[in-house]
Design an enzyme around this catalytic site. Sequence first.
Site, PDB file in Angstrom:
ATOM      1  N   LYS A  65       1.178   4.177  -2.965  1.00 30.59           N
ATOM      2  CA  LYS A  65       0.894   5.595  -2.729  1.00 30.59           C
ATOM      3  C   LYS A  65       2.135   6.469  -2.945  1.00 30.59           C
ATOM      4  O   LYS A  65       2.021   7.610  -3.405  1.00 30.59           O
ATOM      5  CB  LYS A  65       0.328   5.794  -1.324  1.00 30.59           C
ATOM      6  CG  LYS A  65      -1.019   5.107  -1.116  1.00 30.59           C
ATOM      7  CD  LYS A  65      -2.061   5.558  -2.144  1.00 30.59           C
ATOM      8  CE  LYS A  65      -3.427   4.978  -1.866  1.00 30.59           C
ATOM      9  NZ  LYS A  65      -4.448   5.416  -2.849  1.00 30.59           N
TER      10      LYS A  65
ATOM     11  N   TYR B 236       0.840  -1.202   0.000  1.00 31.75           N
ATOM     12  CA  TYR B 236       0.000   0.000   0.000  1.00 31.75           C
ATOM     13  C   TYR B 236       0.873   1.249   0.000  1.00 31.75           C
ATOM     14  O   TYR B 236       0.648   2.178  -0.782  1.00 31.75           O
ATOM     15  CB  TYR B 236      -0.909  -0.018   1.225  1.00 31.75           C
ATOM     16  CG  TYR B 236      -1.859   1.159   1.316  1.00 31.75           C
ATOM     17  CD1 TYR B 236      -2.948   1.255   0.456  1.00 31.75           C
ATOM     18  CD2 TYR B 236      -1.672   2.151   2.268  1.00 31.75           C
ATOM     19  CE1 TYR B 236      -3.823   2.326   0.534  1.00 31.75           C
ATOM     20  CE2 TYR B 236      -2.548   3.228   2.359  1.00 31.75           C
ATOM     21  CZ  TYR B 236      -3.624   3.310   1.491  1.00 31.75           C
ATOM     22  OH  TYR B 236      -4.491   4.373   1.577  1.00 31.75           O
TER      23      TYR B 236
END
Length: 268
Positions: free
Chosen positions: A156, A152
Amino acid sequence: MGYFTDKVVVVTGGSEGIGRALVDSLLQEGAKVATCGRNYDKLYQLQKQYSGKAFIVHATDVSNEHDCQQFIDEVVRVYGTIDILINNAGISMRALFEESELSTIRQVMDVNFWGTVYCTKFALPYIIASKGTIVGMSSIAGYRGLPGRSGYSASKFAVNGWMESLRTELLDRGVHVMWVCPGFTASNIRNVALNKDALPQAESLMNEGKMMSAEECAVHTLHAIEKRKRTLVLTSTGKQTVFMNRFFPALADKLVRKFYFKNGELVK
């Protein structure tokens, strides 16, 4: 007549969470809205709710390039242009890297990063023509790597860097490029975070009740779009994390470790 009145706004992942809050707010502001998601039933119920509005839905898996092209093509067929694209669709994960299947990392990257790239690529000619806005819904995890969220965080960080490159490329074209980094926000994204085997965990280990609501996040995001801000970092915890990681990275390592681990075990 407000800023968003009659503007064509595309919101990916708009059937729940922050995406749903954005859709609700934009329709109330008089925008012409299009959204997509993987769950057709949720999209159908959302469309029924706003049957009298300028609103279209499309079943789309943003990790699929062809799906993204079909979605954007449908928006342009119905509305003729695109003024604002909000790349909101995303998934999270919760698993230590050493225990995770590579498919977990790959799936998170495909949705969070490639989904943003695909939709932006197909919408870009129309946004350039309208001198519109491209938004990436990123995360504090795009500034500070978080344990148990390696894929994750990677996705990002990639979104932030890619958006910054795109912003610089389009600086003289009148296009506004912005990325939003919510701190901990009450959202379904943690309830469906992938485990080490790339399967949804179906529950959140965080105290959702103490977090910023999706509705408040949407309000801040739309205000930032109207003001054409470069970046938006939300919540006091999020701002503190970015500050600490920039100026006191070693201390940030220890504080983040303490927050996420108990007795050597990942508990959040």
